[in-house]
Design an enzyme around this catalytic site. Structure first.
Site, PDB file in Angstrom:
ATOM      1  N   TYR A 150       0.862  -1.179   0.000  1.00 59.90           N
ATOM      2  CA  TYR A 150       0.000   0.000   0.000  1.00 59.90           C
ATOM      3  C   TYR A 150       0.900   1.231   0.000  1.00 59.90           C
ATOM      4  CZ  TYR A 150      -3.565   3.344   1.451  1.00 59.90           C
ATOM      5  OH  TYR A 150      -4.409   4.423   1.512  1.00 59.90           O
ATOM      6  N   GLN A 152       1.395   4.876  -0.038  1.00 55.63           N
ATOM      7  CA  GLN A 152       0.829   6.205   0.205  1.00 55.63           C
ATOM      8  C   GLN A 152       1.913   7.227   0.553  1.00 55.63           C
ATOM      9  OE1 GLN A 152      -2.961   6.650   2.417  1.00 55.63           O
ATOM     10  NE2 GLN A 152      -1.870   8.066   3.752  1.00 55.63           N
ATOM     11  N   SER A 159       2.422  12.714   7.226  1.00 58.59           N
ATOM     12  CA  SER A 159       1.072  12.829   7.769  1.00 58.59           C
ATOM     13  C   SER A 159       0.112  13.573   6.840  1.00 58.59           C
ATOM     14  CB  SER A 159       1.118  13.583   9.099  1.00 58.59           C
ATOM     15  OG  SER A 159       1.987  12.946   9.995  1.00 58.59           O
ATOM     16  N   GLY A 192       6.022  -0.639   3.245  1.00 54.98           N
ATOM     17  CA  GLY A 192       6.342  -2.008   3.654  1.00 54.98           C
ATOM     18  C   GLY A 192       6.034  -3.006   2.548  1.00 54.98           C
ATOM     19  N   ARG A 349      10.872   1.531  39.259  1.00 55.54           N
ATOM     20  CA  ARG A 349      10.993   1.612  37.802  1.00 55.54           C
ATOM     21  C   ARG A 349      10.140   0.539  37.128  1.00 55.54           C
ATOM     22  NH1 ARG A 349      17.285   1.059  38.053  1.00 55.54           N
ATOM     23  NH2 ARG A 349      17.398   1.399  35.801  1.00 55.54           N
ATOM     24  N   GLY A 436      23.707  -3.880  32.900  1.00 57.40           N
ATOM     25  CA  GLY A 436      24.567  -4.105  31.732  1.00 57.40           C
ATOM     26  C   GLY A 436      23.989  -5.124  30.764  1.00 57.40           C
ATOM     27  N   THR A 457       5.096   6.852  15.651  1.00 58.59           N
ATOM     28  CA  THR A 457       5.078   7.803  14.537  1.00 58.59           C
ATOM     29  C   THR A 457       3.977   7.490  13.530  1.00 58.59           C
ATOM     30  OG1 THR A 457       7.470   7.982  14.784  1.00 58.59           O
ATOM     31  CG2 THR A 457       6.524   8.912  12.788  1.00 58.59           C
ATOM     32  N   GLU A 459       0.466   5.812  11.730  1.00 58.86           N
ATOM     33  CA  GLU A 459      -0.975   5.871  12.012  1.00 58.86           C
ATOM     34  C   GLU A 459      -1.305   7.113  12.843  1.00 58.86           C
ATOM     35  OE1 GLU A 459      -2.188   3.887  10.190  1.00 58.86           O
ATOM     36  OE2 GLU A 459      -0.890   2.141  10.092  1.00 58.86           O
ATOM     37  N   ASP A 461       1.191  10.557  13.928  1.00 62.79           N
ATOM     38  CA  ASP A 461       2.282  10.863  14.849  1.00 62.79           C
ATOM     39  C   ASP A 461       1.698  11.220  16.214  1.00 62.79           C
ATOM     40  OD1 ASP A 461       5.250  12.060  15.220  1.00 62.79           O
ATOM     41  OD2 ASP A 461       3.772  13.422  16.107  1.00 62.79           O
TER      42      ASP A 461
END
Lengths: 697, 697
Positions: A150, A152, A159, A192, A349, A436, A457, A459, A461
């Protein structure tokens, strides 16, 4: 392949308590019912289906992953194409459904050159082609006679679809379209499956009739010879080169030099050109793409939880196996190093990300349900209006009910941005939490993260999307102020804010979960009315408000996630399907998630006067610490419930059995092909590699 | 190599205003004196030196970068070794100084397998070897007869050096040490230059005398044959495999099976074993490593500004060339897309990082000066005490002056953590700000980021280091409270806080730059005394305070950076060397940097009562917007002043001349080796590549 380890190396084991012992201890610490939780998340049917697929794939040498991390780009692409082919063959052989085919791709966990063919290309032909075009184009494509993509995006245009430069000019004399790339920036780019695999493309080009532009439209174009696979004359096509990740996909470029295609090659289910008069046939439904994009974004939201969960699974297990330093307050005589997962800094974390993986999962599920509800509602209204039942109606045909569509659009935009950013950045946090060894490819996080990154990014941004969310929120706020708002979720939030803003809010975010949700809603309303004032009263430029809009959209997304997580836990099905001991742990995850974002964005909660300074301080310290402590013993079981097979994770650090060091060593010493090569290390030698040295010995 | 582009493709140019025109316009918008600013930053001498080196390197085919992004690991390592060899030869030929050699490595911008030999190996031999050992080991190493590495980290042991498992056991009978790896986790791991290049290693192992451990010590060990480059008997050595980045370096593993080395191979300038009695000779200076680590960390701080500046240079230039959408408030009839750099959302992401690159540069310079001042002071005191002039004294020998060393240690720890995190994460922000093309390897940011990432983990994990900073701050605060503090920078900050905390602070952060610095100091003091109360009065466990300590250390680092930037601009030399028009722009960068972190951590400034809610709101909106607007026209010139040659950046997006699309296309279409290969795309075909297809045509 390098030689096997010498016997004295084979005899070595890791020192101290073994990884397998440590993980067994972890699992013994908690009585969380892992299998039940997994069933609740995925259903038994899906889990069994995945187990069957895993058996098929893992026993087939073409899917062998052991060389993945060592290969260069060409070899990776070669392997990925071989896998794509084998997967297609298996799919036919076992008569897989689309879901099964997708699940198999997820187990393989890397893009393949068939990726855009199997999804975007077939889908576009199906949705935008006429019955005649289905026969001509879709059928051979379904049978893999045609391999497609596809096309585009262009080199100079991402965008902004209206800015596309490729033209398709109608020639009324010979009833053809001429495809042409007038500039270098018109080159299709990032497409792609185009680089090496495709022989056809759906090309989005500016339709030109009588010298007048009619905007971007889709054309079906052959680009390579079906036998030699060489580019057709006046077509310049190839691979765009290596990327930060996604290197098993052949993203390509494509240029046309006045290439003619017949009239039938314009995909014309919705709009077209009358071949007799050369007149433009208007689209009956310009908003269809709007629906497709909403679907794609909903899918991204739905997947984000499990994308993140992979990293969290690896980091949690490894941090339970890895030991480092003694606790500084350890009593005299205590010996042995402490499991890294016992340090609050590590918990701080990883555990909020563990909570986020669940939060995003519930949000994704609710997003998909909302999407389906919308589809059903549209179909119902549509059937009532007597239109072509197969065609989806656009929002303009559904004025009374169109609120749901614009709600859905705004929610999917804000959640796509928030969920994909959270998953991507969370994976990097997980990687670093592995110290590490997180940097080794064998951690399994780095490549997964790098392959996932484009999601922030494509579909839409993630920054661009926030403007659409803000536009929706401003519009909804204006409707509320003018008394014309529909009675939907966001206007209730705004009305409540207006009602209470002068008397003030006093949310007890530490004592009441509903208040926690309300505080997030309050913040959205506060930021919306602040932005509205800037735009409508102060007449600030749109550009000067973009940063505020981004903050607003993020606040809106966080509110949605907090609300969805809360509601999922209130749900009667949830309560009935889970042990009474599981629910409190999920509730702790909910609180941790909400308080984590509340403290991260504390100043917005302050300025909106939703919460007191004291509560923020407590949320940041005592409450968070206490939640980390409560969740800690369940951490390994909570990631086990995601049920990632080792084969899928492909990670030394995240192994279910905890044999981290054995696996790292095996891969480095006995698999790593670089250890079968001998260097000449001296600066005065022109020779670099001496593959012959061993033969001479 | 693929064939050149066909003529019709060669004739294409990008549409609209060309990148070169846009960058020329940018440069015309500002009258910032780029060359003068560059001279101020680097000196003319350094700029000229770099220009000479660039000429030598870029004209030598071995340093050709055009294939870098396409190569697999083996080929990259091969090229990197060839470059390391050539660099060594050039270094001898041109009699380069150490600085010149390092500058050449920076221009090449990738690690090489000589990296650890040229720095850590030679340095350790020099510092820790006796004159006899210098003759035996250092001299052949300096002449590249011996190629070496520094083998400390093990598979199971990173930061905790005391936990190392490799043993070196003294045998009094034959006067040898036996090196042995008792467990798999004892394997040396991550050792740079060990995987393929080294034939020797400095191995850090637990010294065992008479069955008693004496802690980790350095030993000089041959590991590969000097002729065949094969591992010696009972040595198992190899490359640890691919990593997220740093793949031009051969990080290796190393195991010993009872390998004997003579007595002289223990590096014994500071401590050793008496060969006659077998007794341990105590180190005269156990704190030397402490000084070396401080030096290494200071270097990381010093480099962080320019590391980040590379990403900022690329993103700024590309965002000035890239155009997307019209401004939403654009007047009717205005046409053409807007430069991305004009959007405030993009400015908000990039310009604070541009400010950070300058802020970190000034901080790095001041950090190195502080280090040098400390060295000079120590040498002076040492000379006075009459000790061995060549040997550096440890802190315990310098009690009266040791404050400076512990200040330096704490500052270097906090700044290493903050600066490397800021640089690493900033690079990723720059990459994403480039949109889709940021993901292409040709952006030049991805590989630079991936190679830099280990910096957040090595030389002290950024989270671990914050404990040492907190310990120092707590200790300093206790000293102030007990009236025993030296009159240094941090006690002045604490005293001021104590003096004013009851009357309250009222910093005018928007109107007064000195107040801005003071607000950051105030926050450090507030967080320190809060943590002190938790630890000393509430008796909270160390582990429960780790998250607070991390926040505290970050606050301390930010205060240092803000203060250093401010002081650099107050400096008379600065004022005299720069045009009067340059200084205000640098001052705006200072304000943007400070306000950016102030608003990011707004709630800490609130709770410490340093600033009012209203000021935070204004800082976040009006002040930031106004600074972005003021800095915007100078952005391209501000990055130009960093003077990165295109050859060093190796980026399509960051080209000085703005020919972004031409370069992307050329690399993809005419250099990318994948475009010289033909795929067979059909699923029923067992053949993957058909390299022969073209020959047949």
């Amino acid at each position: 392949m390098p030689p096997p380890n010498p016997d004295w190396v084979k005899a070595l084991t890791p020192s101290g308590p073994q990884g397998s012992e440590l993980l067994a201890q972890e699992r013994a610490k908690s009585d969380l019912n892992v299998d039940q939780l997994a069933t609740f998340l995925f259903t038994d049917e899906v889990l069994e289906r995945n187990a069957k697929l895993l058996e098929i794939l893992s026993s087939n040498p073409v899917f062998d992953k052991s060389q993945n991390y060592f290969r260069g780009r060409k070899e990776r692409l070669e392997a990925a194409l071989a896998r794509a082919k084998a997967l297609r063959q298996l799919s036919v052989q076992h008569q897989w459904s689309q879901e099964e085919y997708e699940a198999a791709n997820e187990l393989i966990s890397e893009p393949t050159p068939y990726g855009l063919h199997a999804f975007m290309f077939l889908k576009t032909l199906e949705e935008q082609g006429t019955p005649e075009q289905h026969k001509l184009f879709l059928e051979p494509a379904q049978n893999y006679k045609y391999i497609g993509c596809y096309a585009q995006t262009e080199l100079g245009h991402g965008s902004n679809v209206r800015g596309l430069e490729t033209t398709a000019t109608w020639d009324s004399k010979d009833k053809t379209f001429t495809l042409h790339s007038p500039h270098l920036t018109a080159s299709k780019w990032w497409i792609g499956s185009l680089g090496k695999a495709a022989n056809h493309a759906v090309v989005v080009a500016q339709l030109i009739l009588d010298g007048k532009p009619y905007g971007p439209h889709p054309f079906f174009v052959q680009i390579r010879d079906l036998k030699t696979h060489q580019p057709l004359p006046n077509v310049h096509v190839g691979d765009i080169g290596p990327k930060f990740g996604y290197n098993t996909m052949d993203n390509g470029f494509l240029l046309f030099n006045h290439v003619k295609i017949p009239h039938v090659n314009m995909l014309s289910r919705f709009s077209g050109v009358d071949p007799q008069t050369g007149r433009y046939i208007k689209p009956s439904n310009p908003a269809l793409v709007y629906g497709t994009l909403t679907y794609v974004r909903s899918t991204i939201v739905f997947q984000s939880g499990s994308v993140l969960a992979r990293g969290v699974t690896i980091a949690t297990r490894y941090c339970a196996v890895r030991r480092q330093f003694q606790d500084r307050d350890a009593a005299e005589g205590e010996s042995g190093e402490n499991q890294v997962l016992n340090y609050t800094m590590v918990q701080h974390r990883i555990l909020p990300l563990l909570a986020a993986s669940y939060a995003l999962f519930f949000t994704g599920r609710s997003m998909i349900n909302l999407y389906k509800a919308n589809q059903a509602k549209m179909a119902q209204q549509h059937a009532r209006s007597g239109s072509d039942a197969k065609r989806l109606p656009g929002p303009e045909e559904l004025n009374p009910g169109s609120d749901l569509l614009s709600d859905l659009h705004a929610i999917s935009c804000s959640l796509k941005a928030f969920a994909s950013t959270t998953a991507a950045e969370g994976l990097e946090v997980c990687r670093r939490a592995c110290g590490g060894h997180g940097y080794s490819s064998f951690s399994g996080i780095g490549s997964w993260y790098a392959d996932y990154l484009p999601t922030v990014t494509w579909e839409g941004d993630n920054y661009m999307l926030t403007q659409q969310v803000a536009r929706y929120l401003l519009k909804s706020a204006r409707a509320v102020l003018s008394g014309k708002a529909a009675d939907n979720s966001i206007s209730r939030v705004f009305n409540e804010f207006i009602r209470r803003k002068d008397v003030g809010a006093a949310f007890d975010v530490l004592g009441n979960d509903q208040h926690l949700v309300d505080a997030f809603a309050w913040r959205v309303a506060f930021l919306t009315f602040e932005a509205l004032k800037h735009r409508d009263e102060d007449k600030q430029s749109w550009n000067s408000l973009l940063i505020d809009f981004w903050r607003l959209s993020t606040a809106y997304a966080q509110y949605q996630v907090v609300k969805n997580f809360y509601e999922a836990l209130q749900d009667e099905t949830t309560k009935s399907e889970l042990d009474p001991s599981t629910l409190p742990v999920l509730r702790q995850l909910f609180q941790l998630f909400a308080l984590h974002y509340l403290t991260t964005h504390a100043s917005e909660f302050f300025t909106s006067a939703a919460i007191t300074v004291r509560q923020i301080q407590l949320a940041r310290t005592k409450s968070t610490l206490s939640l980390l402590e409560q969740i800690r013993p369940h951490a390994v079981r909570l990631v086990d419930a995601w049920k990632f097979p080792d084969w899928q994770l492909d990670s030394s650090l995240g192994r279910y059995d905890g044999k981290v060091y054995e696996d790292m060593f095996h891969r480095a010493s006995e698999v790593n092909p670089l250890n079968d090569v001998v260097f000449d290390p001296y600066p005065d030698s022109p020779i670099l590699f001496r593959e012959d040295v061993k033969a001479k010995l």
